[in-house]
Design an enzyme around this catalytic site. Sequence first.
Site, mmCIF file in Angstrom:
data_model
loop_
_atom_site.group_PDB
_atom_site.id
_atom_site.type_symbol
_atom_site.label_atom_id
_atom_site.label_comp_id
_atom_site.label_asym_id
_atom_site.label_seq_id
_atom_site.Cartn_x
_atom_site.Cartn_y
_atom_site.Cartn_z
ATOM 1 C CB CYS A 1 21.819 2.619 23.684
ATOM 2 S SG CYS A 1 23.486 2.672 24.355
ATOM 3 N NE ARG B 1 29.001 2.373 23.801
ATOM 4 C CZ ARG B 1 30.307 2.299 24.034
ATOM 5 N NH1 ARG B 1 31.055 1.496 23.297
ATOM 6 N NH2 ARG B 1 30.869 3.011 24.992
ATOM 7 N N GLY C 1 20.702 5.408 28.162
ATOM 8 C CA GLY C 1 20.735 6.558 29.046
ATOM 9 C C GLY C 1 22.112 6.858 29.578
ATOM 10 C CD GLU C 2 25.324 8.842 28.909
ATOM 11 O OE1 GLU C 2 26.104 8.283 29.710
ATOM 12 O OE2 GLU C 2 25.481 8.830 27.666
#
Length: 627
Positions: free
Chosen positions: A2, A49, A75-76
């Site tokens: 995002c 997003r 992020g992740e």
Amino acid sequence: MCGIVGFVNADKSPIQRAVLEKMNKAIIHRGPDDDGFFVKENVGLAMRRLAIIDLAGGKQPIHSQDKTKWIVFNGEIYNYQELREFLRKKGFELYTKSDTEVIVNLYQLHGIECLQYLRGMFAFAIWDDTDKSLFLARDRVGKKPLLYSHQPNGNLIFGSEFSALLIHPEVSREIDYEAIDSYLSYLCIPAPQTAYKQIRKLEPGHWLLWKDGQIKTERYWLPNFSKKIKIDREEAIDETIRILREATKLRLIAEVPVGAFLSGGVDSSTVVALMAQESDKPVKTFSIGFEDQDYNELKYARIVAQHVGSEHHEFIVKPEAMEVLPILVEHYGEPYADSSAIPTYYVSRETRKHVTVALNGDGGDESFAGYERHVAMKLAEIYHRFPQKLRFLLIEKPFELLPVSETRRSRIRDLKRFLQAASLETKERYFRWMSTFDYQAKSEIYTEDFARLISHHDASYFLERWFNSANGLGILDTVLLTDQMTYLPNDLLVKVDIASMAVSLEARSPFLDYKLIEFAASLPEAFKSKGFETKSLLKAVASRLVPKEAIYRRKMGFGVPIGKWFREDLKNFVQEILLSEKALKRNILKPEAVRRYITEHVDGKRDYAFQLWTLLMLELWFQTFID
């Protein structure tokens, strides 16, 4: 993946929702799938997003279980499934399947210490309604950007990109000229500086806490090169493969199509080979090539793709500078002159037509000694021990007499440049090798007024602080630490994040997994660079996975022929821009010096490609963001 924005007013006045919406719209390219807002009294958070995980239920902002904390996240978190189980066992009832919810509940449970649990790339903001505080954090190595502006009145404004912050009426575009001096050294502006006096970068591995108009920042992670483990070389190869395999497998988690950039070099080839082993169907790989064979690695990418059986895509592009320059200037938001942003943008744009996520090989060089300058620093330390007169008479003077083209890359040219810096002290030598404009060049090109304006600033500080903190490490580990803290986050990771997110593509980097970085830091220097071979251990790793033909060759890099452009397609353009009335009125650069750079480069007397590109990107930034 995002983009995030937000601000909080210290005087408790209501936030302007229209401003928040405009800030969020400015980064729509980072997340075209959805948006989300949290607005309460004097605080506003928003996000765009790009849906990767929990497509249906992962809409942000997301609240903690007790609904006192709200998060926007970019992020992740790759270990989020493991963390979800951890939270469930602690009695948490989770209402989404997203990694975002994991972070905010870990913050509810552990506060700032939640960062120690996260394995991934991230930049996030959490509003805590219980004590009216705002918590910002950035991942360990700086994969995801986070900018902020702390105003004199105590207000805090933050966002993923400059385009968002500059919309806020309180954020001034006043120039930080010391940052411009840093830029002319490094091609980029090192954190925490930015080109704007009122905007700072939150440094990698740092958090920021705002409360009652005051801020506090602190580092929470740093790789430790001083604690070496007892391990033999074969064991080190096995463990590197194990950790890298795990890091790669974690980065395959997604509910959207995943592929990989494949340059044909050691790092991306290793990642693709491990992806192929961990996937139940052919990996999608993407390579970019150029008509100029000096910049074309497609041959090696094909060898690797065929070996692993990937679904391979190649793109031959003729970079159009006039097409891509305005895009890059607009998206980077401050002067940025790493020309490899051009092929990175092109390969991202083409890759996005097929997948939403792409793995890459970023970070291998900085952990495993992949640059020729790493070997050069080792060699220079030995060279420096010889008596100065002996060096001059037997080596330096004879080499100065050798004819060498200033416009073509050659080993003789590289060696002459090595000798010009090898006699310098260690820190000064490395600063010179990392600088586009060193002290001497700046003295020749700066106007007297600009030199006086930045006279108290020394751009070498950003390298020197890490050399000084190395505390007795060997020269190779010292340089690797310095690169991980400076060149990697300030240049390479900015390049990939901005270029990929400009086309809404998520880039993931297994080599930037902090467990792999920490393991590499614990290895003996001799494993990483054996003798004068770059990336010795990693090449041994790669040779177990892909054909040696793609591994044991000279590093080409990822660039475009800008030197040729300035002699042909861009010859008139660069002169019109750099010697324009607007540029001269800035009173930063001496016109006669700029004119000499252009003339000598066009005539083929000297290679000033990097210098001219750096000056061109600076002036285009001025025209786009300041004028």
